[in-house]
Write an enzyme that holds these catalytic residues in place. Structure first.
Site, PDB file in Angstrom:
ATOM      1  N   ALA A 104       0.794  -1.231   0.000  1.00 61.78           N
ATOM      2  CA  ALA A 104       0.000   0.000   0.000  1.00 61.78           C
ATOM      3  C   ALA A 104       0.832   1.289   0.000  1.00 61.78           C
ATOM      4  O   ALA A 104       0.658   2.141  -0.874  1.00 61.78           O
ATOM      5  CB  ALA A 104      -0.971  -0.017   1.177  1.00 61.78           C
ATOM      6  N   ARG A 137      -5.132  -0.893  -9.129  1.00 59.71           N
ATOM      7  CA  ARG A 137      -5.442  -1.840  -8.049  1.00 59.71           C
ATOM      8  C   ARG A 137      -6.441  -1.139  -7.129  1.00 59.71           C
ATOM      9  O   ARG A 137      -6.064  -0.305  -6.297  1.00 59.71           O
ATOM     10  CB  ARG A 137      -4.191  -2.270  -7.285  1.00 59.71           C
ATOM     11  CG  ARG A 137      -3.216  -3.074  -8.122  1.00 59.71           C
ATOM     12  CD  ARG A 137      -2.298  -3.931  -7.273  1.00 59.71           C
ATOM     13  NE  ARG A 137      -3.031  -5.025  -6.634  1.00 59.71           N
ATOM     14  CZ  ARG A 137      -2.517  -5.773  -5.643  1.00 59.71           C
ATOM     15  NH1 ARG A 137      -1.311  -5.533  -5.194  1.00 59.71           N
ATOM     16  NH2 ARG A 137      -3.235  -6.755  -5.118  1.00 59.71           N
ATOM     17  N   GLN A 175       3.884 -14.251  -0.862  1.00 57.15           N
ATOM     18  CA  GLN A 175       4.631 -13.040  -0.518  1.00 57.15           C
ATOM     19  C   GLN A 175       5.391 -13.194   0.797  1.00 57.15           C
ATOM     20  O   GLN A 175       6.431 -12.580   0.992  1.00 57.15           O
ATOM     21  CB  GLN A 175       3.684 -11.834  -0.428  1.00 57.15           C
ATOM     22  CG  GLN A 175       3.101 -11.404  -1.752  1.00 57.15           C
ATOM     23  CD  GLN A 175       1.704 -11.964  -1.957  1.00 57.15           C
ATOM     24  OE1 GLN A 175       1.388 -13.053  -1.488  1.00 57.15           O
ATOM     25  NE2 GLN A 175       0.854 -11.232  -2.658  1.00 57.15           N
ATOM     26  N   ASP A 220      -4.159  -2.512   3.414  1.00 56.50           N
ATOM     27  CA  ASP A 220      -4.260  -1.857   2.113  1.00 56.50           C
ATOM     28  C   ASP A 220      -5.334  -0.776   2.109  1.00 56.50           C
ATOM     29  O   ASP A 220      -5.294   0.131   1.294  1.00 56.50           O
ATOM     30  CB  ASP A 220      -4.561  -2.893   1.030  1.00 56.50           C
ATOM     31  CG  ASP A 220      -3.323  -3.677   0.651  1.00 56.50           C
ATOM     32  OD1 ASP A 220      -2.704  -3.344  -0.370  1.00 56.50           O
ATOM     33  OD2 ASP A 220      -2.959  -4.611   1.384  1.00 56.50           O
ATOM     34  N   ASN A 226      -6.820  -6.305   4.217  1.00 50.68           N
ATOM     35  CA  ASN A 226      -5.418  -6.708   4.093  1.00 50.68           C
ATOM     36  C   ASN A 226      -5.379  -8.012   3.305  1.00 50.68           C
ATOM     37  O   ASN A 226      -6.414  -8.600   2.976  1.00 50.68           O
ATOM     38  CB  ASN A 226      -4.770  -6.877   5.467  1.00 50.68           C
ATOM     39  CG  ASN A 226      -3.253  -6.981   5.382  1.00 50.68           C
ATOM     40  OD1 ASN A 226      -2.596  -6.117   4.801  1.00 50.68           O
ATOM     41  ND2 ASN A 226      -2.688  -8.037   5.930  1.00 50.68           N
TER      42      ASN A 226
END
Length: 368
Positions: free
Chosen positions: A54, A86, A200, A241, A251
């Site tokens: 973010a 996004r 991730q 985010d 998130n």
């Protein structure tokens, strides 16, 4: 102890200004830079997660607007395209908006095209600096909160997705808090969720933790419950985010189950994010648009990158997949939201609004 990776930078080679990204799709196997010479290239990098997180998306958006201006593209169109790249990440639109406002103001003041793009670039650089400063303050405040909640020290922290230097102009959000604990010898163990389907945690958080010399252990997402049950988690520390006005947190998908586990096992659940991630125009979690990702990210392993050999199929051909990029954690499951300008606990609509008001007025750090 290795230095933090540089996720994004503005460069000005003889051929003209460019945005240079550390291609996060290739980590940890390769440290490869990706050069974006125009906005479509940057948008592709954002959508395919070459650049992500973010706070950093806000910085990327601001630089992208400046790149469109200096390269002579339609700046207003570029702003719309970048902001929509996004939809869940509110920082992206925020960064684009800041640079666009500076660009418009410069034109209105009669500066001309060059003055306007330089104004947009100056605003992007300012946002980049602010993000680094915010990261340092969040790390400091998050560490102090951990000391209050867990006075015995020796923290065993569970984190999800990636929230370090790869998502920020500084050391990050949640991972920056873990890093601060590590530097004073109080990080006993960093539990790193693998973070499926794009890994991730395994690819990026483990990469950053290893560089920093943190004591870390990787686990599959569905092993987290076992850790809680065994009493091996002192606190959950994640990023965000988007945070809605009521304190609902969007998130990386898999965050909400951790919040449920944390509540059942009486473990603090902390969200670390800059105030730019708080969106007071989004009323609650139900109003947050959740990005849906391609099915191949789930049905293939690992997901193929554009222009490369696709991943190996792990599901029958034609299998449908449910693949939301994020989930929503309601405020009642969040112990505290840690920002650069203060801590909100308990998490309430009023508390968030007051914090954001103080942040805008520059009154400094407050705990509510």
């Amino acid at each position: 102890m290795g230095s933090a990776p540089v996720a994004l930078r503005w460069d000005e080679p003889p051929e003209g200004p460019v945005i240079v990204l550390l291609d996060q799709r290739r980590l940890p196997a390769e440290e490869v830079e990706l050069v974006c010479t125009d906005v479509p290239a940057l948008i592709d990098a954002i959508r395919t997660l070459a650049v992500r997180g973010a706070p950093l998306l806000g910085v990327a958006g601001a630089y992208g607007l400046a790149l469109a201006a200096v390269r002579g593209f339609d700046v207003e169109e570029a702003a719309e395209m970048l902001s929509a790249a996004r939809p869940t990440a509110v920082n992206l639109a925020y960064g684009v908006g800041r640079a666009l406002t500076a660009y418009r103001a410069s034109l209105a003041g009669g500066a001309g095209p060059e003055g306007a793009w330089r104004a947009a670039l100056a605003e992007a650089r300012a946002l980049h600096r602010e993000d680094a400063q915010a990261s340092a303050r969040m790390a400091e405040q998050g560490l102090e909160l951990l000391k209050e909640l867990l006075p015995g020290g020796g923290f065993r922290l569970l984190t999800h997705c990636n929230t370090g230097a790869l998502v920020s102009g500084g050391e990050g959000t949640a991972l920056a808090v873990a890093g601060a604990a590590h530097r004073i010898g109080e990080l006993r163990r960093l539990w790193v969720d693998e973070t499926r389907p794009l890994l991730q945690g395994a690819r990026l958080t483990a990469y950053e933790a290893a560089r920093a010399g943190m004591p870390y252990t990787l686990l599959t997402d569905n092993a987290a419950g076992s850790l809680f049950s065994a009493g091996e988690v002192d606190a959950v520390v994640i990023g965000a985010d988007r945070i809605a006005a009521d304190g609902s947190v969007a998130n990386k998908v898999g965050s909400y189950p951790l919040a449920v586990l944390a509540r059942y096992h009486h473990v603090p659940f902390l969200v670390v994010a800059p105030t730019t991630t708080v969106d007071l125009t989004t009323a609650d979690g139900g109003a947050i648009e959740v990005e849906q990702r391609p099915a191949l990210e789930v049905t293939e392993f690992p997901g193929g990158m554009p222009g490369e050999v696709p991943g190996r199929a792990v599901a029958p051909l034609g299998t449908q997949a449910y693949n939301p990029a994020f989930d929503i954690t309601p405020p009642e499951l969040v112990t505290a939201i840690v920002t650069e300008n203060g801590i909100v606990s308990p998490v309430t609509k009023t508390g968030l609004a007051e914090l954001c008001a103080r942040s805008r007025s520059g009154n400094g750090m407050m705990s509510i």
